[in-house]
Design an enzyme around this catalytic site. Structure first.
Site, PDB file in Angstrom:
ATOM      1  N   GLU A  24       0.836  -1.212   0.000  1.00 18.94           N
ATOM      2  CA  GLU A  24       0.000   0.000   0.000  1.00 18.94           C
ATOM      3  C   GLU A  24       0.867   1.258   0.000  1.00 18.94           C
ATOM      4  O   GLU A  24       1.901   1.307   0.642  1.00 18.94           O
ATOM      5  CB  GLU A  24      -0.879  -0.016   1.256  1.00 18.94           C
ATOM      6  CG  GLU A  24      -1.821   1.156   1.338  1.00 18.94           C
ATOM      7  CD  GLU A  24      -2.925   0.899   2.348  1.00 18.94           C
ATOM      8  OE1 GLU A  24      -3.783   0.046   2.069  1.00 18.94           O
ATOM      9  OE2 GLU A  24      -2.902   1.542   3.408  1.00 18.94           O
TER      10      GLU A  24
ATOM     11  N   LYS B   7     -22.573  -5.375   2.290  1.00 16.45           N
ATOM     12  CA  LYS B   7     -21.594  -4.817   1.344  1.00 16.45           C
ATOM     13  C   LYS B   7     -21.307  -5.833   0.238  1.00 16.45           C
ATOM     14  O   LYS B   7     -21.219  -5.481  -0.931  1.00 16.45           O
ATOM     15  CB  LYS B   7     -20.275  -4.463   2.065  1.00 16.45           C
ATOM     16  CG  LYS B   7     -20.403  -3.258   2.962  1.00 16.45           C
ATOM     17  CD  LYS B   7     -19.054  -2.572   3.219  1.00 16.45           C
ATOM     18  CE  LYS B   7     -18.233  -3.190   4.301  1.00 16.45           C
ATOM     19  NZ  LYS B   7     -17.148  -2.299   4.762  1.00 16.45           N
TER      20      LYS B   7
HETATM   21  P1  FAD Z   1     -18.880   0.851   6.518  1.00 19.47           P
HETATM   22  O1  FAD Z   1     -18.780  -0.497   5.923  1.00 19.47           O
HETATM   23  O2  FAD Z   1     -19.902   1.769   5.961  1.00 19.47           O
HETATM   24  O3  FAD Z   1     -19.077   0.671   8.083  1.00 19.47           O
HETATM   25  C1  FAD Z   1     -18.967   1.770   8.974  1.00 19.47           C
HETATM   26  C2  FAD Z   1     -19.717   1.460  10.264  1.00 19.47           C
HETATM   27  O4  FAD Z   1     -21.133   1.481  10.009  1.00 19.47           O
HETATM   28  C3  FAD Z   1     -19.435   0.073  10.847  1.00 19.47           C
HETATM   29  O5  FAD Z   1     -19.513   0.182  12.232  1.00 19.47           O
HETATM   30  C4  FAD Z   1     -20.563  -0.792  10.290  1.00 19.47           C
HETATM   31  O6  FAD Z   1     -20.827  -1.915  11.102  1.00 19.47           O
HETATM   32  C5  FAD Z   1     -21.721   0.225  10.298  1.00 19.47           C
HETATM   33  N1  FAD Z   1     -22.721   0.001   9.233  1.00 19.47           N
HETATM   34  C6  FAD Z   1     -22.489  -0.365   7.955  1.00 19.47           C
HETATM   35  N2  FAD Z   1     -23.655  -0.400   7.262  1.00 19.47           N
HETATM   36  C7  FAD Z   1     -24.634  -0.030   8.138  1.00 19.47           C
HETATM   37  C8  FAD Z   1     -26.049   0.146   8.034  1.00 19.47           C
HETATM   38  N3  FAD Z   1     -26.700  -0.096   6.877  1.00 19.47           N
HETATM   39  N4  FAD Z   1     -26.748   0.539   9.140  1.00 19.47           N
HETATM   40  C9  FAD Z   1     -26.112   0.775  10.321  1.00 19.47           C
HETATM   41  N5  FAD Z   1     -24.761   0.620  10.471  1.00 19.47           N
HETATM   42  C10 FAD Z   1     -24.041   0.226   9.398  1.00 19.47           C
HETATM   43  N6  FAD Z   1     -10.044   5.489   5.274  1.00 19.47           N
HETATM   44  C11 FAD Z   1      -9.777   6.511   4.441  1.00 19.47           C
HETATM   45  O7  FAD Z   1     -10.146   7.651   4.717  1.00 19.47           O
HETATM   46  N7  FAD Z   1      -9.082   6.329   3.277  1.00 19.47           N
HETATM   47  C12 FAD Z   1      -8.634   5.098   2.900  1.00 19.47           C
HETATM   48  O8  FAD Z   1      -8.011   4.948   1.847  1.00 19.47           O
HETATM   49  C13 FAD Z   1      -8.901   3.974   3.768  1.00 19.47           C
HETATM   50  N8  FAD Z   1      -8.505   2.714   3.444  1.00 19.47           N
HETATM   51  C14 FAD Z   1      -8.848   1.663   4.254  1.00 19.47           C
HETATM   52  C15 FAD Z   1      -8.474   0.357   3.886  1.00 19.47           C
HETATM   53  C16 FAD Z   1      -8.786  -0.734   4.702  1.00 19.47           C
HETATM   54  C17 FAD Z   1      -8.390  -2.136   4.270  1.00 19.47           C
HETATM   55  C18 FAD Z   1      -9.462  -0.524   5.940  1.00 19.47           C
HETATM   56  C19 FAD Z   1      -9.772  -1.691   6.842  1.00 19.47           C
HETATM   57  C20 FAD Z   1      -9.837   0.761   6.320  1.00 19.47           C
HETATM   58  C21 FAD Z   1      -9.542   1.868   5.485  1.00 19.47           C
HETATM   59  N9  FAD Z   1      -9.925   3.166   5.815  1.00 19.47           N
HETATM   60  C22 FAD Z   1      -9.629   4.219   4.967  1.00 19.47           C
HETATM   61  C23 FAD Z   1     -10.625   3.437   7.080  1.00 19.47           C
HETATM   62  C24 FAD Z   1     -12.151   3.387   6.916  1.00 19.47           C
HETATM   63  O9  FAD Z   1     -12.588   4.449   6.091  1.00 19.47           O
HETATM   64  C25 FAD Z   1     -12.773   3.491   8.308  1.00 19.47           C
HETATM   65  O10 FAD Z   1     -12.505   2.331   9.050  1.00 19.47           O
HETATM   66  C26 FAD Z   1     -14.253   3.862   8.376  1.00 19.47           C
HETATM   67  O11 FAD Z   1     -14.542   4.227   9.718  1.00 19.47           O
HETATM   68  C27 FAD Z   1     -15.204   2.743   7.983  1.00 19.47           C
HETATM   69  O12 FAD Z   1     -15.190   2.513   6.636  1.00 19.47           O
HETATM   70  P2  FAD Z   1     -15.987   1.257   6.001  1.00 19.47           P
HETATM   71  O13 FAD Z   1     -15.878   1.381   4.546  1.00 19.47           O
HETATM   72  O14 FAD Z   1     -15.580   0.007   6.637  1.00 19.47           O
HETATM   73  O15 FAD Z   1     -17.484   1.640   6.465  1.00 19.47           O
END
Ligand code: FAD
Length: 285
Positions: free
Chosen positions: A17, A163
């Site tokens: 990365e 997702k």
């Molecule tokens: P989601 O999948 O949307 O989940 C967020 C929260 O909401 C979780 O607690 C989930 O359980 C909950 N949730 C999901 N859907 C629902 C629903 N329908 N109703 C109620 N609750 C729900 N951040 C950056 O800014 N830039 C990056 O490039 C970046 N890269 C990353 C790469 C990896 C591999 C990882 C693990 C994380 C990365 N992050 C990055 C951090 C990430 O953006 C954060 O962890 C963020 O807080 C959650 O993103 P997510 O896409 O997992 O969110």
């Protein structure tokens, strides 16, 4: 090439990365790091996307360079929570124009600024939008120890399933320092009927300062074997780096030995760290 096709091959994958610079004057340093890491010929390289910060503007450019100049398949991250629909559409159009086929679709961290756009709430909404907009291979984040905001692990798993059903082709895990956490997570994921490939995210901790950030950001469990290393070598940068790389290597070897095929190293723009890990696995991969 699409990452789902790379993952379908019958051999372990090792990916790295990079993150874009915060300011324009740091661009050259990042470009150099990306070039050096690309020279290790990883299975693919991911480029992170700043959550509403200036760094998001460089993601497509760096991903495009990786593909065009260095022949490495890029995975461009894209976050949505601080974004407008227009901005997301613009980035997707740029990615298409550059023939970048892989996107890691993320929500991003919730901004403190309450005046930020509210077009998106969860990554699943972004995944649906990407799916509608073209023939992309889509990845998403997953959390072996549960996401910090989740009420419990079961709810987190339900949302992960949403997702995947929205159209994601693979998932990459948050970092973890105890492989048994990943093994039990993989069991729960499969039990839930989620069958997409899971890429294990490994963070080589090369300085003691990272630890505070990691715990604050992700609440990741730090095993005592890991903490002894930090306690002993944390004040000696070279020793800490060597021990951190050895710990990460050890995790990766154990994962591969136990059938985990996708390994993603959070190499944090450090070519020397990526190189050492690749070297340590030269006969294993
Ligand atoms: P989601 O999948 O949307 O989940 C967020 C929260 O909401 C979780 O607690 C989930 O359980 C909950 N949730 C999901 N859907 C629902 C629903 N329908 N109703 C109620 N609750 C729900 N951040 C950056 O800014 N830039 C990056 O490039 C970046 N890269 C990353 C790469 C990896 C591999 C990882 C693990 C994380 C990365 N992050 C990055 C951090 C990430 O953006 C954060 O962890 C963020 O807080 C959650 O993103 P997510 O896409 O997992 O969110």
């Amino acid at each position: 090439m699409k990452i789902r096709d790379i993952l379908a091959e019958d051999k372990p994958t090792l990916s790295f990365e990079v993150f874009p610079p915060k300011t324009e004057d740091a661009y050259e340093t990042v470009e150099k790091a990306a070039k050096e890491i690309a020279g290790l010929k990883p299975s693919f390289m991911s480029v992170t996307y700043g959550a509403g910060g200036g760094t998001s503007d460089y993601t497509v450019g760096i991903a495009s360079d990786l593909q065009r100049k260095y022949g490495v398949t890029p995975l461009a991250h894209l976050t949505c929570v601080s974004s407008t629909r227009e901005k997301v559409a613009q980035v997707l159009a740029e990615l298409k124009k550059e023939n970048i086929e892989n996107i890691l679709a993320l929500r991003g961290d919730i901004p403190e600024d309450k005046g930020m756009p509210k077009a998106y709430h969860y990554a699943s909404e972004l995944i649906r939008e990407i799916k509608r907009s073209g023939d992309f291979c889509i990845g998403a984040a997953c959390y072996p120890e549960g996401h910090v905001e989740s009420a419990n692990k079961a709810a987190d798993m339900d949302y992960l399933k949403q997702k995947v059903e929205a159209g994601c082709d693979f998932v990459t895990t948050q970092m973890f320092f105890d492989n048994s956490i990943l093994y039990s997570y993989l069991y729960r994921i499969r039990e839930k009927g989620i069958t997409v490939p899971v890429i294990a995210g490994i963070m080589p901790v090369t300085n003691a300062r990272q630890i505070k950030r990691i715990t604050k950001m992700s609440g990741t469990y730090l095993p005592s074997r890991f903490m002894s290393i930090v306690d002993k070598f944390g004040d000696n940068p070279n020793a800490m780096k060597q021990a951190g790389i050895a710990y990460a290597t050890d995790q990766i070897i154990d994962l591969i030995a136990n059938g985990v095929k996708g390994i993603h190293v959070y190499s944090m723009n450090k070519p020397d760290v990526a190189m050492k890990i690749k070297e340590n696995l030269s006969e294993i991969l």
